[in-house]
Write a protein that holds these residues in place. Structure first.
Motif, mmCIF file in Angstrom:
data_model
loop_
_atom_site.group_PDB
_atom_site.id
_atom_site.type_symbol
_atom_site.label_atom_id
_atom_site.label_comp_id
_atom_site.label_asym_id
_atom_site.label_seq_id
_atom_site.Cartn_x
_atom_site.Cartn_y
_atom_site.Cartn_z
ATOM 1 N N LEU A 80 -9.606 27.564 -44.488
ATOM 2 C CA LEU A 80 -9.501 27.726 -42.969
ATOM 3 C C LEU A 80 -8.069 27.504 -42.618
ATOM 4 O O LEU A 80 -7.459 28.139 -41.815
ATOM 5 C CB LEU A 80 -10.480 26.491 -42.065
ATOM 6 C CG LEU A 80 -10.164 26.616 -40.601
ATOM 7 C CD1 LEU A 80 -10.455 27.840 -40.120
ATOM 8 C CD2 LEU A 80 -11.160 25.440 -40.260
ATOM 9 N N GLU A 81 -7.342 26.343 -43.063
ATOM 10 C CA GLU A 81 -5.932 26.150 -42.814
ATOM 11 C C GLU A 81 -4.996 27.117 -43.330
ATOM 12 O O GLU A 81 -4.308 27.853 -42.603
ATOM 13 C CB GLU A 81 -5.630 24.785 -43.165
ATOM 14 C CG GLU A 81 -4.048 24.577 -42.717
ATOM 15 C CD GLU A 81 -3.439 23.026 -43.537
ATOM 16 O OE1 GLU A 81 -4.346 22.367 -44.222
ATOM 17 O OE2 GLU A 81 -2.296 22.857 -43.406
ATOM 18 N N ARG A 86 -14.878 21.592 -40.101
ATOM 19 C CA ARG A 86 -14.067 20.136 -39.794
ATOM 20 C C ARG A 86 -15.162 19.035 -39.837
ATOM 21 O O ARG A 86 -14.771 18.052 -40.533
ATOM 22 C CB ARG A 86 -13.265 20.289 -38.299
ATOM 23 C CG ARG A 86 -12.250 21.437 -38.311
ATOM 24 C CD ARG A 86 -11.493 20.967 -37.236
ATOM 25 N NE ARG A 86 -12.120 21.044 -35.746
ATOM 26 C CZ ARG A 86 -12.496 22.001 -34.874
ATOM 27 N NH1 ARG A 86 -11.741 23.173 -35.169
ATOM 28 N NH2 ARG A 86 -13.003 21.752 -33.907
ATOM 29 N N LEU A 138 -12.096 23.366 -45.977
ATOM 30 C CA LEU A 138 -11.041 22.935 -44.856
ATOM 31 C C LEU A 138 -9.641 23.516 -45.408
ATOM 32 O O LEU A 138 -8.954 24.242 -44.247
ATOM 33 C CB LEU A 138 -11.079 21.699 -45.142
ATOM 34 C CG LEU A 138 -10.121 20.672 -44.031
ATOM 35 C CD1 LEU A 138 -10.759 21.140 -42.708
ATOM 36 C CD2 LEU A 138 -10.013 19.267 -44.471
ATOM 37 N N SER A 146 -7.406 18.603 -49.993
ATOM 38 C CA SER A 146 -7.190 18.423 -48.554
ATOM 39 C C SER A 146 -7.966 17.094 -48.235
ATOM 40 O O SER A 146 -7.753 16.757 -47.210
ATOM 41 C CB SER A 146 -7.484 19.497 -47.770
ATOM 42 O OG SER A 146 -8.844 20.099 -47.910
#
Lengths: 432, 432
Positions: A111-112, A419, A108, A71
């Protein structure tokens, strides 16, 4: 005493063919679902009550192929020919990845994924101890493996194998059982037979399943025929892979005989429609695979070739593209597509007790906000989940009986920090 | 004095090939964008300041083919053969639609579209006065037309034509100019030439463009050849349709000659990838159409065959499926797909001053929340908008200089009432 949840007023997708949805109660004790039904259950004393009115409860989604740390390269190279994308964009950047990059890139992605309702993901990458750390901390479930490419010296090959074996042995069953492991030679076109076969042997020794990339592109299949005188499925069979429980990713280019071999050896296929379309690899023969009895699940692949990790999109693509390409509007109906993203996913990564909302299963479940225009009218919640929903409809997520997303916000992850650090990691890669 | 908005700290997608994104200011005076640039503009005195930090500003999305009221049938029939779906599911229910059903179905769709960043939609349906009422009240922009099917007596045909003409004449330019109109015989397979040609004549008389369904299915093309001795494009040309500015929906099954005819007569094509896949109609030849110079825009079609009205999904499907099916990863790049959903959309429905963020254009724009995992790292905002974003990333929406969505909530629509009444309308249809 373990924590109990009592969900009431819920619309609960149990996904039985005869009764896809139950309206009522779900009791969770510790990490396990102990009741689903219309009547309030016995044994709910002391449970934390959760009002499920206006929510659709689904099993947590299972992403059966990916490289979470990638990512960090989302949007770094798009709309390029595959070899240009790999050689000029991905590989030079990936060569610079440190453990810290993998940690933040994976954070990341996790989290997504959690916010989008994915509760289990398969990850094949490097610096896997960092991936495991993210899994441990975030509360997600994962099936982890060190992917190994054989384009290197024998010494380096030995080191990669040792790393893969050591990681698989050390982490299997860790994080309250949320981490399981597999072994994964990267692919038949990046691992010569003698290297590939060492992984097969190690899988026997450790009693672990195997995972690899297979037949993603037409070129790769032709190369296999040219190098080994046979197509990839037969080649993997000959190297002994299918003597172990196995999952192959992509499997876009298959002939009828190969589909039969996969079915006969109960090899699972991780279908990655978004990535296959974006990289112009083609359209996998999913209706034929399903018809032959192959367990087909869904994966996002890395975010650099997708470009998001929204499993609802993969579910919808699986339901849509095979209709459009085959000309048969009954191909891959909604319920089957949803099972590919849940039940079949769990089966594909050898988790017997996740992927379905039923008594005795692990309490991995998600709740979607149905009080929105695109969930109306209340005709068919399975259809709405497949053809209309998206990651951002997910309001609440539980993994292993613990709530990890509440009202759309992460309880276990510092979102702002992740982030910030992911952006910093990307900028670091650019500057090195 | 008209209201002014000054957006500051915005990431503004102007979508010029050389400079896709401007970081800075956008000034809106009344219904018009009067400035976009890096420096704070002159003439911003008295403007309402809007801090665009963390937001990506895009032109409002333009949905160039649909039947908004059909959202009342979302999920009512899926995964069925086309004729079964139409004859057993859609038509019997649609025959029962009253003006009130159309009002609430359209309201449900407009709510979904506005919240998802669509600021202009084309609608072809019945009871169009009710659709116009929703447009007037909600603040959205729309291109409206009474669709006419010719399977009826000459008297009824005359009545439909009069209705279509009356509606087009009465509503063109209404609602502060947000409503424009077209004329739309439903399709060459539902309108015999003498009926179809009356619409062409009326379009000349009223100086209006024409819209129709064309070549959505292979069967329909074969039927046209059998009935009229030619394929649909030539048939429409012969009936004079292309002597008026024209937009055709679907155009899935085209040969090379037909693509040339469409290009030569500047006929726009509304590509509906989601609906075409779901109904197993096939995959339109979009790369060839674009190459020939045809203006290709995007439509959702009705929610009963999609099943949502998320234009970000249509944009992404347009960018993905043509790569996967053609085998060319450079087909329909991100910027082109985004233009299909905005600039080309506006051009397709004959709106000269919308669809692009530039000085002098109407102030139809949307703001996406980029402080989310799937918008990181900050590599390429056009790529993220196309390959990663969805309807629910939309935080704010302006149409014609007026804000209609703020922090994800509708300012002009009573959301709870619309959801309640749409469900009630559906239940009413079931009970009648």
């Amino acid at each position: 005493m373990s924590h109990k949840w009592l969900i009431k007023n819920g619309t609960i997708a149990v996904m039985d063919d005869a009764r896809p949805v139950v309206n009522g109660y779900m009791l969770v004790e510790g990490d396990t679902i102990t009741y689903i039904g219309e009547e309030r259950p016995e044994g709910a004393e002391g449970a934390e009550i959760f009002d499920g009115a206006g929510l659709l409860f689904l099993p947590g989604l299972v992403n059966t192929h990916g490289h979470a740390a990638m990512s960090l390269l989302r949007g770094y190279g798009d709309d390029l020919a595959l070899q240009v994308w790999l050689q000029d964009k991905m590989w030079p950047m990936e060569a610079k990845f440190t453990g810290s990059d993998v940690y933040w890139g994976t954070s990341l992605s996790v989290l997504e994924m959690l916010k989008g309702g994915t509760t289990t993901f398969l990850d094949m990458y490097d610096h896997m101890d960092q991936v495991a750390k993210v899994v441990e901390e975030s509360g997600i479930r994962a099936v982890l493996m060190r992917g190994a490419i054989g384009f290197c010296s024998e010494d380096e090959q030995r080191q990669k194998l040792n790393e893969a074996v050591g990681f698989a042995r050390d982490w299997h069953g860790k994080a309250d059982g949320r981490i399981t492991t597999m072994l994964s030679p990267h692919s038949p076109y990046t691992c010569a037979p003698n290297f590939f076969e060492k992984f097969v042997q190690a899988a026997h020794d450790l009693n672990l399943p195997l995972h690899t990339h297979m037949s993603e592109t037409k070129t790769e299949v032709e190369q296999n025929v040219s190098d080994y005188g046979m197509r990839p499925v037969q080649h993997l069979l000959n190297m002994g892979m299918f003597s172990r429980p196995s999952l192959v990713a992509h499997a876009v280019h298959l002939n009828d005989e190969e589909i039969e071999i996969l079915a006969a050896h109960q090899v699972g296929v991780s279908h990655n429609p978004g990535s296959n379309l974006k990289l112009a690899s083609g359209v996998a023969r999913v209706p034929e695979l399903l018809k032959a009895g192959v367990t087909v699940s869904l994966g996002t692949d890395g975010a650099a070739s997708n470009n998001n990790l929204d499993m609802f999109e993969e579910i919808r693509l699986a339901a849509l593209i095979h209709k459009g390409v085959s000309g048969d509007p009954t191909a891959v109906p909604a319920l089957q597509a949803l099972k590919m993203g849940t039940e079949y996913g769990a089966k594909s990564v050898f988790l017997q007790d996740t992927g379905k909302l039923a008594q005795g299963m692990k309490a991995d479940f998600i709740a979607l906000n149905t009080e929105q225009a695109h969930f109306l009218p209340r005709t068919d919640y399975i259809s709405h989940a497949v053809y209309s929903a998206g990651a951002k409809d997910v309001e609440h997520v539980w993994v292993n009986g613990k709530q990890v997303i509440k009202n759309g916000a992460a309880l276990t992850i510092d979102e702002e920090k992740v982030r910030y650090e992911a952006q910093a990691a990307y900028e670091g890669l650019l500057s090195r």
